[in-house]
Write an enzyme that holds these catalytic residues in place. Structure first.
Site, short mmCIF file in Angstrom:
data_model
loop_
_atom_site.label_atom_id
_atom_site.label_comp_id
_atom_site.label_asym_id
_atom_site.label_seq_id
_atom_site.Cartn_x
_atom_site.Cartn_y
_atom_site.Cartn_z
N HIS A 125 61.41 -4.35 39.04
CA HIS A 125 61.22 -3.12 38.28
C HIS A 125 62.52 -2.32 38.17
O HIS A 125 62.85 -1.80 37.09
CB HIS A 125 60.14 -2.26 38.94
N TYR A 158 54.33 4.12 34.97
CA TYR A 158 53.18 3.72 35.79
C TYR A 158 51.89 4.35 35.26
O TYR A 158 50.82 3.75 35.34
CB TYR A 158 53.40 4.11 37.25
N GLU A 215 60.94 1.99 44.88
CA GLU A 215 61.91 1.80 43.80
C GLU A 215 62.98 2.88 43.80
O GLU A 215 64.16 2.61 43.53
CB GLU A 215 61.18 1.72 42.46
N ARG A 224 67.09 -9.94 30.69
CA ARG A 224 66.96 -11.15 31.50
C ARG A 224 67.78 -11.00 32.78
O ARG A 224 68.83 -10.36 32.78
CB ARG A 224 67.43 -12.40 30.74
N SER A 231 71.30 -14.90 38.20
CA SER A 231 71.85 -14.86 39.55
C SER A 231 73.37 -14.75 39.52
O SER A 231 74.03 -15.36 38.67
CB SER A 231 71.44 -16.11 40.33
N GLY A 260 69.17 -28.00 39.26
CA GLY A 260 69.71 -27.48 38.01
C GLY A 260 70.52 -26.22 38.21
O GLY A 260 71.31 -26.09 39.13
N ILE A 261 70.29 -25.22 37.35
CA ILE A 261 71.03 -23.97 37.39
C ILE A 261 70.65 -23.14 38.61
O ILE A 261 71.29 -22.12 38.89
CB ILE A 261 70.80 -23.17 36.07
N GLY A 262 69.65 -23.56 39.37
CA GLY A 262 69.26 -22.86 40.60
C GLY A 262 70.36 -22.79 41.63
O GLY A 262 70.24 -22.04 42.61
N GLN A 263 71.44 -23.54 41.42
CA GLN A 263 72.51 -23.51 42.41
C GLN A 263 73.33 -22.21 42.36
O GLN A 263 74.09 -21.93 43.29
CB GLN A 263 73.44 -24.70 42.24
N PHE A 271 62.01 -19.67 39.98
CA PHE A 271 62.24 -19.14 38.64
C PHE A 271 60.94 -18.61 38.07
O PHE A 271 59.87 -19.18 38.28
CB PHE A 271 62.77 -20.22 37.71
#
Length: 457
Positions: A106, A116, A156, A227, A230, A320-323, A450
């Site tokens: 958020h 909210y 938050e 978006r 990381s 994959g791109i998770g690295q 993801f």
């Protein structure tokens, strides 16, 4: 403010009715809200609406909250009376972990308290349309939602303050310039982002956290798109680096690949995320530790501090791109411990094939320069005729931890490795199942999946 017994019973009694409707309930909720409050389309990921990811995530969270509401209320009743309450925290760890992930997400998109109220009004209207018109039950859900909203709003604000307060920090968005754009391979581009105001510093991220990128281009898409990507660089005060995988259906990834170049400006939120490598030297304390409300502070206090556990093995597993978040962790460990490290460190990566495998040279360079004991293992789902075993890959096929004997020896020797893993849903499920089959304890398993399905662990 504590909830009454009547309120709790009414929510518990109708939780099953909502669950029985499945994602049709939450899909109706989102359709109603995004039709009547179109400004929220600038915040919500509309792609996740089309794939039903967001409706599924909301349904799971809503039902889990309803079924845990009695214990959550008991905890806050005890806190309000200054009575011992920490014994309740262990059984509610799952709830607070999900709440922490939601609060971070958020803040990354800039959610404000007034929003909210909008969400709550549409949630109650959807319950009235599809579940019950009983005024008492609707009032109970209204109180339960307000209770949850107050908890999240408070958390938050703490997170906003944490990233705004330190040197280089900010709140909401800040303009960054693309200092470098590098095409890593046919599907991955790397971006180095620096403050548009020359010489300005950036708040240091925790290794594993992400940046939210805000994109608005009326010629290409009607609504603002947000978006999270990381951060792959080590924590520093000068820049952030991200890598973007070009998804054929991805609105923002395609835009960044095809329309954003060196010198262009992007709006960026501060680093957020609850999946990170915790590393506090003796006497060191972060803003998160001091500003978090007590229940979240307790959860953070239970997180592993790798500065104290100098010999604890770390296994970084990516698909994959998770690295990218794990690269930030690896670089951080190389800086902090380097050749003097006393811990075994593994880098295990799975890619479809050698053409789309990224950052091999960088991992090799880290091993050569700073971590000579780093064990690097690569799985390729498809091996090409030109690939060399032992250099381009170690194992053909999907990831299988049983094929790495060093891990079994560590576990047999009671070294209790910590496993950090990130990747697509199918990959994550496979890795988690393998770790469970190896009887790896829960407190040694740390992951981020993801999409909006599952909380970091």
């Amino acid at each position: 403010m504590a909830l009454s017994e009547d309120t709790i019973k009414a929510v518990e009694a109708t939780a099953g009715l909502i669950a029985a409707q499945g994602i049709e309930f939450t899909r109706a909720f989102y359709e109603r809200m995004l039709t009547k409050n179109e400004e929220l389309k600038d915040i919500f990921n509309l792609a996740h609406q089309r794939t039903l990811r967001q409706p599924k995530a909301l349904l799971d969270s809503l039902v889990a909250y309803a079924l845990s509401i009695r214990r959550i209320n008991e905890l806050y009743e005890l806190k309000g009376k200054d009575l011992p309450w920490t014994g309740h925290l262990a059984e509610l760890q799952g709830f607070f972990s999900v709440a922490e992930r939601v609060a971070n997400k958020h803040t990354s998109v800039g959610i404000q308290p007034a929003q909210y109220q909008i969400v709550g009004a549409h949630l109650l209207a959807t319950i009235e349309d599809r579940v019950t018109k009983d005024k008492a039950v609707l009032a109970a859900w209204g109180k339960a939602y307000e209770f949850l909203a107050d908890l999240l709003i408070k958390r938050e604000e703490e997170i906003y303050a944490e990233t705004e307060g330190p040197e280089g920090g900010w709140r909401q968005t800040r303009t960054f310039r693309v200092e470098e754009k590098t095409r890593v391979n046919e599907v991955i581009c790397r971006f180095r982002l620096v403050p548009a105001k020359g010489g300005a510093s950036v708040v240091q991220h925790k290794p594993g956290q992400y940046l939210a990128i805000f994109v608005r281009n009326p010629e290409l898409f009607q609504h603002q798109q947000i978006r999270q990507y990381s951060i792959m660089s080590a924590p520093n005060s000068a820049y952030y680096e991200i890598a973007v995988h070009k998804d054929g259906a991805g609105t923002v990834s395609r835009y960044l690949h095809d329309h954003v170049d060196t010198g262009d400006l992007l709006e960026v939120a501060p680093p957020y995320g609850d999946f990170f490598l915790r590393y506090l030297e003796a006497g060191e304390q972060t803003a998160a530790d001091t500003q978090a409300s007590s229940e979240f502070q307790m959860l953070q206090g239970r997180a592993v501090n790798f500065a104290a556990e100098k010999t604890a093995p770390i296994v970084l597993i990516s698909g994959g791109i998770g690295q990218t978040p794990l690269l930030s962790m690896l670089r951080f460990l190389a800086q902090k411990e380097g050749r003097e490290t006393a811990r075994p460190i593994f880098w295990i990566h799975a890619a479809h094939d050698s053409r789309v495998r990224a950052f091999k040279e960088e991992v090799d360079a880290i091993r050569e320069a700073a971590l000579p004991s780093l064990r690097v293992v690569t799985f390729l789902s498809e091996v090409r005729a030109t690939d060399r075993e032992g250099e381009d890959y170690d194992f053909a096929g999907r990831i299988n931890l049983d094929r790495i004997p060093e891990l079994a020896r560590l576990e047999a020797g009671h070294a209790n490795p910590h496993y950090f893993f990130v990747g697509p849903t199918g990959f994550m499920t496979a890795v988690e199942e393998q770790l469970r089959a190896r009887s790896v304890p829960d407190d040694r398993i740390h992951f981020e999946m993801f999409g909006p399905f599952k909380a970091s662990h």
